[in-house]
Design an enzyme around this catalytic site. Structure first.
Site, PDB file in Angstrom:
ATOM      1  N   ALA A   1      32.072  14.081  41.256  1.00 15.74           N
ATOM      2  CA  ALA A   1      33.365  13.988  41.945  1.00 15.74           C
ATOM      3  C   ALA A   1      33.224  13.688  43.435  1.00 15.74           C
ATOM      4  CB  ALA A   1      34.158  15.280  41.751  1.00 15.74           C
TER       5      ALA A   1
ATOM      6  N   ARG B   1      27.496   9.143  52.461  1.00 13.54           N
ATOM      7  CA  ARG B   1      26.297   8.599  53.113  1.00 13.54           C
ATOM      8  C   ARG B   1      25.859   7.246  52.543  1.00 13.54           C
ATOM      9  NH1 ARG B   1      22.249  13.365  52.697  1.00 13.54           N
ATOM     10  NH2 ARG B   1      23.810  14.162  51.259  1.00 13.54           N
TER      11      ARG B   1
ATOM     12  N   ARG C   1      19.876 -18.506  33.007  1.00 15.97           N
ATOM     13  CA  ARG C   1      21.113 -17.786  33.325  1.00 15.97           C
ATOM     14  C   ARG C   1      21.782 -17.298  32.041  1.00 15.97           C
ATOM     15  NH1 ARG C   1      24.258 -22.010  36.592  1.00 15.97           N
ATOM     16  NH2 ARG C   1      25.855 -20.385  36.488  1.00 15.97           N
TER      17      ARG C   1
ATOM     18  N   TYR D   1      18.719 -29.567  34.637  1.00 15.19           N
ATOM     19  CA  TYR D   1      19.808 -28.596  34.461  1.00 15.19           C
ATOM     20  C   TYR D   1      20.438 -28.800  33.093  1.00 15.19           C
ATOM     21  CZ  TYR D   1      24.297 -26.309  34.615  1.00 15.19           C
ATOM     22  OH  TYR D   1      25.364 -25.510  34.292  1.00 15.19           O
TER      23      TYR D   1
HETATM   24  C1  UD1 Z   1      23.601  20.478  45.673  1.00 17.36           C
HETATM   25  C2  UD1 Z   1      23.182  21.909  45.466  1.00 17.36           C
HETATM   26  C3  UD1 Z   1      21.820  22.122  46.116  1.00 17.36           C
HETATM   27  C4  UD1 Z   1      20.828  21.177  45.517  1.00 17.36           C
HETATM   28  C5  UD1 Z   1      21.336  19.724  45.582  1.00 17.36           C
HETATM   29  C6  UD1 Z   1      20.443  18.870  44.746  1.00 17.36           C
HETATM   30  C7  UD1 Z   1      25.194  23.272  45.394  1.00 17.36           C
HETATM   31  C8  UD1 Z   1      26.088  24.139  46.152  1.00 17.36           C
HETATM   32  N1  UD1 Z   1      24.164  22.785  46.064  1.00 17.36           N
HETATM   33  O1  UD1 Z   1      23.713  20.273  47.060  1.00 17.36           O
HETATM   34  O2  UD1 Z   1      21.387  23.453  45.915  1.00 17.36           O
HETATM   35  O3  UD1 Z   1      19.572  21.285  46.159  1.00 17.36           O
HETATM   36  O4  UD1 Z   1      22.666  19.605  45.064  1.00 17.36           O
HETATM   37  O5  UD1 Z   1      20.790  17.514  44.840  1.00 17.36           O
HETATM   38  O6  UD1 Z   1      25.396  23.074  44.218  1.00 17.36           O
HETATM   39  N2  UD1 Z   1      30.301  17.533  43.234  1.00 17.36           N
HETATM   40  C9  UD1 Z   1      31.454  17.610  42.496  1.00 17.36           C
HETATM   41  N3  UD1 Z   1      32.488  18.356  42.967  1.00 17.36           N
HETATM   42  C10 UD1 Z   1      32.417  19.039  44.139  1.00 17.36           C
HETATM   43  C11 UD1 Z   1      31.231  18.946  44.890  1.00 17.36           C
HETATM   44  C12 UD1 Z   1      30.182  18.199  44.400  1.00 17.36           C
HETATM   45  O7  UD1 Z   1      31.544  16.998  41.432  1.00 17.36           O
HETATM   46  O8  UD1 Z   1      33.406  19.682  44.476  1.00 17.36           O
HETATM   47  C13 UD1 Z   1      29.191  16.727  42.724  1.00 17.36           C
HETATM   48  C14 UD1 Z   1      28.797  15.614  43.672  1.00 17.36           C
HETATM   49  O9  UD1 Z   1      29.448  14.421  43.310  1.00 17.36           O
HETATM   50  C15 UD1 Z   1      27.303  15.509  43.439  1.00 17.36           C
HETATM   51  C16 UD1 Z   1      26.886  16.905  43.013  1.00 17.36           C
HETATM   52  O10 UD1 Z   1      28.070  17.557  42.613  1.00 17.36           O
HETATM   53  O11 UD1 Z   1      27.004  14.615  42.378  1.00 17.36           O
HETATM   54  C17 UD1 Z   1      26.208  17.673  44.109  1.00 17.36           C
HETATM   55  O12 UD1 Z   1      27.082  17.768  45.198  1.00 17.36           O
HETATM   56  P1  UD1 Z   1      26.610  17.574  46.680  1.00 17.36           P
HETATM   57  O13 UD1 Z   1      27.756  17.755  47.577  1.00 17.36           O
HETATM   58  O14 UD1 Z   1      25.815  16.309  46.773  1.00 17.36           O
HETATM   59  O15 UD1 Z   1      25.672  18.839  46.806  1.00 17.36           O
HETATM   60  P2  UD1 Z   1      24.427  18.988  47.723  1.00 17.36           P
HETATM   61  O16 UD1 Z   1      24.886  19.405  49.065  1.00 17.36           O
HETATM   62  O17 UD1 Z   1      23.552  17.809  47.595  1.00 17.36           O
HETATM   63 CA    CA Z   2      23.511  15.548  46.568  1.00 22.97          CA
END
Ligand code: UD1
Ligand code: CA
Length: 453
Positions: A11, A16, A316, A349
């Site tokens: 989600a 980045r 292609r 071609y």
């Molecule tokens: C998260 C983990 C962290 C871990 C890392 C690994 C948590 C709190 N932290 O951190 O411990 O080392 O992943 O990559 O879980 N997402 C949702 N809904 C939300 C928030 C996030 O679906 O409300 C999804 C994001 O799209 C993503 C994944 O969850 O695919 C991880 O979220 P992200 O915000 O990237 O977490 P990190 O800070 O990387």
């Molecule tokens: Ca992540």
């Protein structure tokens, strides 16, 4: 394996990546990250697979299909995302596997090992895939007890300096016992640096309730997340290495493996030899004993057994080469079928064409398939011979065993066995070359004289 449900978190917007596209749709080896994750879990045959997406992510839902999607809006954290997915799972009480859309290179074997670790007696409520990345930076740190069990996961920004020194990090891939999952996730609060509901808090909550949590460790190269274009490139390199190794293990010769780029779906038969610097786009199927020579670019093509392609060939989408067909240097094919044993060896071609068996297409031949408005088809029947530099203006058919003279522009159908010549007739003027030379020499002399004056 008994019942398993998979939840894939996707989600987040992936800011980045600096992209108009949702992060999980960025491709590795021409396949969206999300699809790699779904491919990795599929062999474990989850009873249901749910992908948590944000609002306005119809394209992600389409890529996820036939997996179901749950919309999380606004995204309040990984714990919140899993809570919504658990609601959609109803009273499911088997293993709940949480995967991350941007941890795209996770392998089936690792996921299976995680599930096995959770189930191992005495059963764990939570099992987590840990890793030791070169730079633990933003990853959650895994706090383990003296007995090796998992006590807590602390997010980097909430960690003390001592916790931040821990090298074992959370990959985000987690298995939960479905009988405890709801209670654990419901107990998660958001009193942390990001004001988010952290799924990782489920570990400490489980421990407080006397439940067991454990970790396994997997190589960082398969478990690191893809958050930026630079990390995407690293993931691409990792997957390409895997694909090269897989094809070689299956009997394909790669003379210089690191210069050959595959798509995730490339299929190649045994004893095929691939020379350096060859790129396979999506949708390519190569038969057995094929030679793909250096510098060829191949997309959406089917190549028959024993064919030879390249060097410098471009195939292609919609190209079909029959067995033992030859396509040589600077030859481009698109939506074209080249029958068994047919050859187009140089500078040609062929587009929107059906070419029969044992046809020879001379250097420089062009199928003129486009009139500026519409595309038209060229048919070349078995055994025909097309002389060099012919222009075949489609729609046009060259009959079986017909011969087209070199340099012809062919605008009408050529019957079988006919010789077609479509070029200006040649004229010879005896002695005229000598006359021209003498006149030229005289003109040069006159010019030199004038410039001296
Ligand atoms: C998260 C983990 C962290 C871990 C890392 C690994 C948590 C709190 N932290 O951190 O411990 O080392 O992943 O990559 O879980 N997402 C949702 N809904 C939300 C928030 C996030 O679906 O409300 C999804 C994001 O799209 C993503 C994944 O969850 O695919 C991880 O979220 P992200 O915000 O990237 O977490 P990190 O800070 O990387
Ligand atoms: Ca992540």
């Amino acid at each position: 394996m008994s019942a398993l449900a998979a939840i894939v978190l996707a989600a987040g917007d992936g800011t980045r990546m600096k992209s108009a596209r949702p992060k999980v749709l960025h491709e590795i080896a021409h396949r969206p990250m999300l699809c790699h994750v779904l491919d990795a879990v599929a062999p474990l045959q989850p009873r249901r697979t749910l992908v948590v997406i944000g609002k306005d992510m119809a394209a992600v839902a389409a890529a996820a299909a036939p997996a179901e999607t749950v919309v999380q809006s606004p995204p309040l954290g990984t714990g919140h995302a899993v809570k919504l997915a658990l609601e959609a799972l109803g009273d499911f009480a088997g293993d709940v596997l949480v995967l991350v859309g941007d941890v795209a290179l996770i392998r089936t074997e690792t996921i299976a090992a995680l599930v096995a670790e959770r189930r191992r007696a005495p059963e764990a409520a939570v099992a987590v895939v840990g890793m030791r990345p070169a730079d633990p930076g933003p990853y959650g740190r895994m706090v383990t007890g003296a007995d090796g069990s998992l006590e807590a996961i602390i997010e980097a920004r909430d960690a003390t300096p001592a916790q931040r020194a821990i090298t074992l990090c959370n990959s985000g891939v987690i298995a939960l016992d479905g009988r405890h999952a709801r209670a654990l996730v419901d107990a998660i609060e958001n009193n942390n640096a990001k004001r988010e509901y952290y799924l990782t808090d489920a570990v400490a909550i489980a421990r407080k309730r006397g439940l067991i949590c454990r970790a396994i460790e997997a190589p960082a190269e398969e478990t690191v997340g893809v958050n930026s274009r630079a990390e995407l490139a690293v993931a691409e390199a990792t997957l390409q290495q895997r694909l090269r190794a897989r094809h070689m293990a299956a009997g394909v010769t790669l003379i210089d493996p690191t210069t050959v780029y595959f798509s995730a779906d490339t299929v190649i038969g045994r004893d095929t030899v691939i020379e350096p610097s060859v790129v396979f786009g999506p949708g390519v199927r190569v038969g057995e004993g094929v030679e793909i020579r250096a510098m060829s670019h191949i997309v959406g093509a089917v190549i028959g057994d024993g064919a030879i392609v390249g060097p410098f060939a471009r195939l292609r989408p919609g190209t079909e080469l029959g067995p033992r067909a030859h396509v040589g240097n600077f030859v481009e094919l698109k939506a074209a079928r080249l029958g068994e044993g047919s050859k187009a060896n140089h500078l040609t071609y062929i587009g929107d064409a059906v070419v029969g068996r044992e046809v020879n297409i001379g250097a420089g031949t062009i199928t003129c398939n486009y009139d500026g408005f519409l595309k038209h088809e060229t048919r070349i029947e078995d055994g025909a011979f097309i002389g060099s530099n012919a222009a075949l203006v489609a729609p046009v058919t060259i009959g079986a065993n017909a011969i087209v003279g070199a340099g012809s522009v062919i605008t009408r159908d050529v019957p079988a066995d006919a010789l077609a010549l479509g070029r200006g007739e040649q004229v010879e003027k005896p002695g005229a070359a000598r006359v021209l030379r003498e006149r030229g020499a005289e003109a040069k002399r006159a010019k030199a004289k004038r410039s001296k004056v």
